[in-house]
Every structure is written in C-alpha cells, then in structure tokens.
Design an enzyme around this catalytic site. Sequence first.
Site, PDB file in Angstrom:
ATOM      1  N   ARG A 132       0.809  -1.240   0.000  1.00 68.21           N
ATOM      2  CA  ARG A 132       0.000   0.000   0.000  1.00 68.21           C
ATOM      3  C   ARG A 132       0.834   1.277   0.000  1.00 68.21           C
ATOM      4  NH1 ARG A 132      -3.632  -2.774   3.653  1.00 68.21           N
ATOM      5  NH2 ARG A 132      -5.239  -3.725   2.363  1.00 68.21           N
ATOM      6  N   LYS A 154       3.415  11.716 -11.035  1.00 67.89           N
ATOM      7  CA  LYS A 154       2.653  10.814 -11.906  1.00 67.89           C
ATOM      8  C   LYS A 154       3.432   9.520 -12.084  1.00 67.89           C
ATOM      9  CE  LYS A 154      -0.080  13.823 -14.892  1.00 67.89           C
ATOM     10  NZ  LYS A 154      -0.260  14.289 -16.294  1.00 67.89           N
ATOM     11  N   GLU A 196      10.510  18.547 -24.727  1.00 70.22           N
ATOM     12  CA  GLU A 196       9.690  18.743 -23.516  1.00 70.22           C
ATOM     13  C   GLU A 196      10.035  20.084 -22.861  1.00 70.22           C
ATOM     14  OE1 GLU A 196       7.169  16.899 -22.387  1.00 70.22           O
ATOM     15  OE2 GLU A 196       7.437  14.929 -23.296  1.00 70.22           O
ATOM     16  N   LYS A 238       7.492  23.763 -14.402  1.00 71.44           N
ATOM     17  CA  LYS A 238       6.534  22.674 -14.174  1.00 71.44           C
ATOM     18  C   LYS A 238       5.957  22.741 -12.758  1.00 71.44           C
ATOM     19  CE  LYS A 238       5.626  17.787 -14.207  1.00 71.44           C
ATOM     20  NZ  LYS A 238       5.826  16.485 -14.794  1.00 71.44           N
ATOM     21  N   GLU A 248      -4.048  17.138 -11.654  1.00 63.62           N
ATOM     22  CA  GLU A 248      -4.498  17.419 -13.013  1.00 63.62           C
ATOM     23  C   GLU A 248      -6.006  17.577 -13.123  1.00 63.62           C
ATOM     24  OE1 GLU A 248      -2.135  16.024 -16.481  1.00 63.62           O
ATOM     25  OE2 GLU A 248      -4.010  15.115 -17.075  1.00 63.62           O
ATOM     26  N   ARG A 252      -2.938  21.766 -14.754  1.00 63.64           N
ATOM     27  CA  ARG A 252      -1.806  20.866 -15.049  1.00 63.64           C
ATOM     28  C   ARG A 252      -1.881  20.323 -16.473  1.00 63.64           C
ATOM     29  NH1 ARG A 252       0.984  16.333 -11.132  1.00 63.64           N
ATOM     30  NH2 ARG A 252       2.420  15.532 -12.683  1.00 63.64           N
ATOM     31  N   ASN A 256       0.471  19.240 -21.164  1.00 68.99           N
ATOM     32  CA  ASN A 256       0.255  18.249 -22.224  1.00 68.99           C
ATOM     33  C   ASN A 256       0.267  18.861 -23.624  1.00 68.99           C
ATOM     34  OD1 ASN A 256      -0.006  16.244 -20.286  1.00 68.99           O
ATOM     35  ND2 ASN A 256      -2.202  16.552 -20.079  1.00 68.99           N
ATOM     36  N   HIS A 259       0.717  16.691 -26.715  1.00 66.98           N
ATOM     37  CA  HIS A 259       0.531  15.285 -26.341  1.00 66.98           C
ATOM     38  C   HIS A 259      -0.747  14.677 -26.922  1.00 66.98           C
ATOM     39  CE1 HIS A 259       3.868  16.129 -23.760  1.00 66.98           C
ATOM     40  NE2 HIS A 259       3.863  14.925 -23.225  1.00 66.98           N
ATOM     41  N   HIS A 263       0.659  11.371 -28.407  1.00 71.59           N
ATOM     42  CA  HIS A 263       0.388  10.028 -27.861  1.00 71.59           C
ATOM     43  C   HIS A 263      -0.251   9.124 -28.910  1.00 71.59           C
ATOM     44  CE1 HIS A 263       0.350  10.772 -23.185  1.00 71.59           C
ATOM     45  NE2 HIS A 263       1.565  10.710 -23.698  1.00 71.59           N
ATOM     46  N   HIS A 276       9.293   9.412 -27.445  1.00 74.21           N
ATOM     47  CA  HIS A 276       8.156  10.186 -26.937  1.00 74.21           C
ATOM     48  C   HIS A 276       8.319  11.678 -27.246  1.00 74.21           C
ATOM     49  CE1 HIS A 276       4.987  11.608 -24.325  1.00 74.21           C
ATOM     50  NE2 HIS A 276       5.856  12.348 -23.662  1.00 74.21           N
TER      51      HIS A 276
HETATM   52  N1  GLY Z   1       4.007  15.176 -17.889  1.00 71.52           N
HETATM   53  C1  GLY Z   1       2.892  15.978 -17.574  1.00 71.52           C
HETATM   54  C2  GLY Z   1       2.593  16.039 -16.116  1.00 71.52           C
HETATM   55  O1  GLY Z   1       3.394  15.642 -15.291  1.00 71.52           O
HETATM   56  O2  GLY Z   1       1.526  16.477 -15.764  1.00 71.52           O
END
Ligand code: GLY
Length: 389
Positions: A132, A154, A196, A238, A248, A252, A256, A259, A263, A276
């Site tokens: 957990r 993330k 990025e 960031k 997000e 946030r 993207n 993306h 993606h 990527h």
């Molecule tokens: N890579 C985008 C984020 O961390 O929200």
Amino acid sequence: MAELAADGPRRLTLSHPRGVSEILVGHGLLAAGGGGALEDVAGWCRGRVVFLVTSEVPDRHCGEAARDLLEPAARIETIEVPDGEAAKTLECAGSVWRQMLERGGKRDSRLVTLGGGSVGDLGGFVAAGFLRGIDYVQIPTTLLAQVDASVGGKTGVDLPGGKNTVGAFHHPRFVLADIDSLRSLPSGELRAGLFEVVKMAALLDLDLLALVEESLDRLLSVDADILTPVVAASIAAKLGVVEADLEEGDRRRLLNFGHTLGHAIESEFGYRDLRHGDAVAHGMRFALRLALRRGLDPEFAARLGRMIDRLGPPDLGVVEERRGVHLDVDRLVEAMGRDKKARESGLVWILPAAPGRGEIVADLDPALVRRELGAFLDDSRGPSSGSAR
Ligand code: GLY
C-alpha cells in the site's frame, strides 16, 4: 570522489499533502556523493532494504555511483527491468512486486528508480502499490525524465489500449537530476528531451524559451553550464503548474501541449522507432496549426516552428516506412479518443494562445481537426520518404 560543480546543485521543492519532494539538479551530483548535499538521502536509506529498479543501460553508466550513494542501506537489491516503454506493463510491475517480496521487502523498505521516464514511471507505480505504498527516490538519467517525468508524482503503466492508463499519484521523496548522466545518451535522446523543455517554455516561461533558442548547440553538446540552469528552470516552470493543480484537475493539463496527437502517433507506431519527445514535437507542430486558426500570433508560431525544425524530429514518412504503418486521419482520431486526456465531450487540445500563455480547448470543430490533420500528415512526410501506404 569527484568534485561537485563550484556553483553547487540547484534545489527546488514541491509541497504535497504527504510531505515535500526535494529536487536537486547539478553536475557531479552522483559521483561526488552530492558533496554533502545528499546526506539527507543517506539518512533516508540508512539501515533499510533498498530496491534499486533500473534497466541495463542506466545501470551500466550510473549504477555504481547510485549504489555508492545508497551505501548506508542495510542491503541494496537491484531489480532490472527492460529499457524503454517495454518496462511499463502490468506484467513487469507484477514481476517487480514478486521479486521485492521474495527478497524481503517490508513496509519500511525503500525504492530507488535509476533510468529514463519509463523506468521512473514503472518504479514509482511499484512503490505506490507495494504494501500500500513505500517511500521512493527518482534518479532520472535522461533529459526527458529530468525535466518532466520524474517530477510531479505521476506514475503508471500502459495497457494495450492506451498509454499510462493504470497509475497513481505518488511523489518521490527526492529527485536527483545529475547532468553528467546525460553525457552517455545518444544525441537523439537529448534532442527528444529538449522538445519537452520547449513545450514548457513556450506556454510558461518566455525567458527560458529565449535561453533555449540561443543555446541549442551548447545544449546538444551536453554543456553542463547551460544544461543545469535550463533543467532547473524547466522543473521550476513545471512546479509552478503542478503546485496549483497536483492531480491534473485543470491547469496541469497545460503540460500536455503536443501530447494529444503525440500520444496517438506513438500508439499507432506501437511505441517503437519514434521517441516520446519526437512524437510530442510533431504534436506541437499540429497544435500550432490549430492555434493559428484561433488567432495565435503567426510570428510566435513561426518562431516555435523554427525551433522544432532546428532540433529536427524524425520525418514521419520515414518512420512510417520503417514501421510499415500508414498514419491516417481516421485511426489517429480514434486513438486520440481512447487517450486518457479525452473527455466524454470529445478531444481536449492544449494550444498556445499567446507567447508564454496556453489554453485548454475542448470545443474544436471535429471537421476542422480532421481537415487540418490530413493536411498536416501530407506536410510532415518529407520528400525523402515514400510513406507506407
Ligand atoms: N508530464 C505531464 C505532467 O506531469 O503532468
């Protein structure tokens, strides 16, 4: 022990409901044991079993330095996972969990990820789920992982139907971004990471954009004097977004940019033969087209277009040929609809609205998107490519 760079590492922090992530950026960080800066990491692992989750290439280049840093641990158990996106599967996560149990993992064990974004995403997910949730540290060894994937909590793996479809928010206790680990990267990997940086700078920090623009050659030659401030400024940009929207909900999503289509292109190519960051570069190019339709200053669009061209992501037609895949509008629209960024109401686009400012757009006319996408695909296949039709 190597000397730490004279100006020392940059420190940044991210506060979240479970504590604080401390982020260190600098060169000579690992080899110098942080020159004292990493004593906290030593305290964090002292007397514990530490699972070092890594893959072959970063282990070869940085494994020894990482193990030296973790020396106060009671025991270091290295677990090797595949390089790249192949690590991000439920099967791989299950295998790491089983190995951790077999090798005596407990609630107070620690986990350290050493590698690129995929190793970090998988390792963070494993740490989030093991008994957990246990504490972990990210040691990102690619530019992409340093400026983006390792920061902000993330974590996750892919399912055959989509990227990052199973995951959790789980913040690392420390992120150690050592610029020296970028020296062993193939040049294409560095370029992909720079996309990025461009992504964040274009929508969040125009000073950073100007710095990157004037320093592209130095950045590509892994000049630590310029990479250190660029990586630190990208992470700071960031963090400004993530701190305001940890999970997000809204803002946030600005991270993207590029993306939505990026993606989908990666998914069509089966996550092979196009990095990527390069897929994001093509996604940004397409987003610029859509943004121009909404009134973006053409000069700013041209400036970003020139930066992307200078960095030169691989021609889509060449990748199509190599993969034996023809990108078409219907399949890409379908893939974008499956992406976790899509909403019930349709596709969500992150578009530059003005220099240094982005917007989240969910009401674009689907017919316009399809028309622009068709034209974009034709333009993106250079004269040298035959295209796998
Ligand atoms: N890579 C985008 C984020 O961390 O929200």
